[in-house]
Structures are given as structure tokens and as C-alpha cells.
Design an enzyme around this catalytic site. Structure first.
Site, PDB file in Angstrom:
ATOM      1  N   HIS A 109       0.850  -1.198   0.000  1.00  0.00           N
ATOM      2  CA  HIS A 109       0.000   0.000   0.000  1.00  0.00           C
ATOM      3  C   HIS A 109       0.883   1.244   0.000  1.00  0.00           C
ATOM      4  CE1 HIS A 109      -2.937   3.011   1.259  1.00  0.00           C
ATOM      5  NE2 HIS A 109      -3.876   2.161   0.871  1.00  0.00           N
TER       6      HIS A 109
ATOM      7  N   GLU B 180      -3.734   2.126  -7.291  1.00  0.00           N
ATOM      8  CA  GLU B 180      -4.162   3.203  -6.405  1.00  0.00           C
ATOM      9  C   GLU B 180      -3.291   4.428  -6.662  1.00  0.00           C
ATOM     10  OE1 GLU B 180      -3.457   2.357  -2.293  1.00  0.00           O
ATOM     11  OE2 GLU B 180      -1.368   1.859  -2.698  1.00  0.00           O
TER      12      GLU B 180
END
EC number: 5.3.1.1
Length: 253
Positions: free
Chosen positions: A96, A169
Site C-alpha cells: 500500500h 491506487e
């Protein structure tokens, strides 16, 4: 036909008691799901035990937000694969952007985590990739993202890639309220799929799941999911309230 994966990433929100209340609301409402639809939630580590109990027997999968590439040892503050499995964790988010930024995780470290995770019976590992605003403005988006894909999947076999979900993302869209347009997101998703075909095969690229993450909400999720190469969403803030997460789910179902 590829499945649709919606994952709620709760980040560092909620005590175990608070998380269990939200999880129970979601699990209670999501009583039936199509076979091609998967819903996951990832509470903080401290809430895994209680949330696991709350969603047991439901249609909701339990995930974790990170994992060490070591099985055990002198790694203060980290958590091992076996520790997560003990709580019933079925998938793990790896790479992430917040872990890359605040914890200094490199592509090499993330790759080690991927390879370690594949040695354990997790259903899915989510590999996150994405570019900064400066990289997008400099027209380096595809170079950056595809490089992260290649490095993250280094050493992953064709038989194991089916347990990998990719999540695009764009860093500039996370928690900012800004969202990539459906065209911008689709362009990157399509490029990732083509890269997977080069690395593996057309069969693999046709079946690999690619999620979008970045200020996804009930208003924009439908148009994003309608794009041919977007197979789901990694949802942050909008997954923190049962009502808003359920609204997203209902808009996609």
C-alpha cells in the site's frame, strides 16, 4: 468471467469493539452474494480477533493490512503470516502506498512479502501499485506503475499468480477526494493487464483481478466498475461506515 472484488481498508481506525460493531452490521446486511462477487474487510491488527468472530459464517472475507516477510524473529512491531492465519485472515494487502511512504517499504521488500505470503494458505494477496501526482504530471504513470508490477511479481510463478490481486491506487487520489476519471483508471488497468500478458500469458492476463483504489464512493463506483479492465475496488474512507460501504456494494451488485 472475472469476479468483482470489493475490499474495505479500515487503516488505523477503530478499536476492536468499534470495528466489530461495523463488521457485524455489514455481515448482517450482506446475506446473499452472486458467485462472481467477493467482499472483504481489513480492520486493524488489534481488531482481527473480534471481527473474525463477528463475520464467521457470513459472506465477508477477513483481510489484513500488511505482513512481515519473515516467519518469526527479531522484528519489533511486525506480524507474521502464521499469526494472521490464526485469526482466520484470508487475504493480505501488500505494498500500500502509505506503507511505501511512511514505513519505507521498497519494491524489493514488497516482493519478499509476496513470495512469503504465497507459501501460506491465504486465498489472495493484494499487490498495490500507483504513481504520485508529480509522476503523473511528468507523464511517467505507466513507467512507474508497470515497474512496480514487474518488481512486485518477480519470482511469482504462473500457477501462483491466480492468488494475486493487483490494485491500482494513484497516490494523488488516496484520501484526497480526487478520483481518477474512469478513462484515466481504465488506461492504467489495461496497461497492467497487457504487462501481465507479457510476463505470463494471455490466459493469465484475462483472468487476473485488477482493483481500483482512490477516493472510491457510492457516486463513482458504478461507472468505474463498468470499465472493461476494472474488476473491483480497494475502498478506504467510504468503507468505514456500514451504511456507505453497503451503498457501494448495492450500487455494484
Amino acid at each position: 468471467m472475472r469476479k468483482t472484488f470489493l475490499a474495505g481498508n479500515w487503516k488505523m481506525h477503530y478499536t476492536s469493539t468499534e470495528a466489530s460493531i461495523v463488521a457485524k452490521k455489514i455481515a448482517t446486511e450482506v446475506k446473499t452474494l452472486k458467485d462472481d462477487f467477493v467482499i472483504m474487510i481489513t480492520p486493524p491488527f488489534t481488531a482481527l480477533s473480534k471481527v473474525s468472530e463477528c463475520i464467521k459464517g457470513s459472506n465477508i472475507l477477513l483481510g489484513a493490512q500488511n505482513m512481515s516477510y519473515m516467519e518469526s524473529g527479531a522484528r519489533t512491531s511486525e506480524i507474521s503470516p502464521s499469526m494472521l492465519l490464526e485469526f482466520g485472515v484470508e487475504y493480505v494487502i501488500l505494498g500500500h502506498s502509505e506503507c511505501r511512504l511512511y514505513l519505507g517499504e521498497t519494491d524489493e521488500i514488497i516482493n519478499k512479502k509476496i513470495l512469503t505470503g504465497l507459501k501460506h494458505p491465504f486465498k489472495y494477496l493484494i499487490l498495490c501499485v500507483g504513481e504520485t501526482l508529480n509522476e503523473r504530471d511528468s507523464e511517467k504513470t505507466l513507467d512507474v506503475v508497470l515497474n512496480q508490477v514487474k518488481k512486485g511479481l518477480d519470482g511469482v510463478s504462473e500457477s501462483d499468480i491466480k492468488r494475486i490481486i493487483l490494485a491500482y491506487e494513484p497516490i494523488w487520489a488516496i484520501g484526497t477526494g480526487k478520483t481518477a476519471t474512469k478513462e484515466e483508471a481504465e488506461e492504467v488497468h489495461k496497461a497492467i493487464r497487457l504487462e501481465i500478458m507479457k510476463l505470463y500469458s494471455k490466459s493469465v492476463s484475462d483472468n487476473v483481478i485488477i482493483q481500483y483504489g482512490g477516493s472510491v464512493n457510492s457516486s463513482n463506483v458504478k461507472e468505474l466498475m463498468n470499465e472493461p479492465d476494472i474488476d473491483g475496488a480497494l475502498i478506504g474512507g467510504a468503507s468505514l461506515k456500514a451504511e456507505s460501504f453497503l451503498s457501494i456494494i448495492n450500487n455494484v451488485l
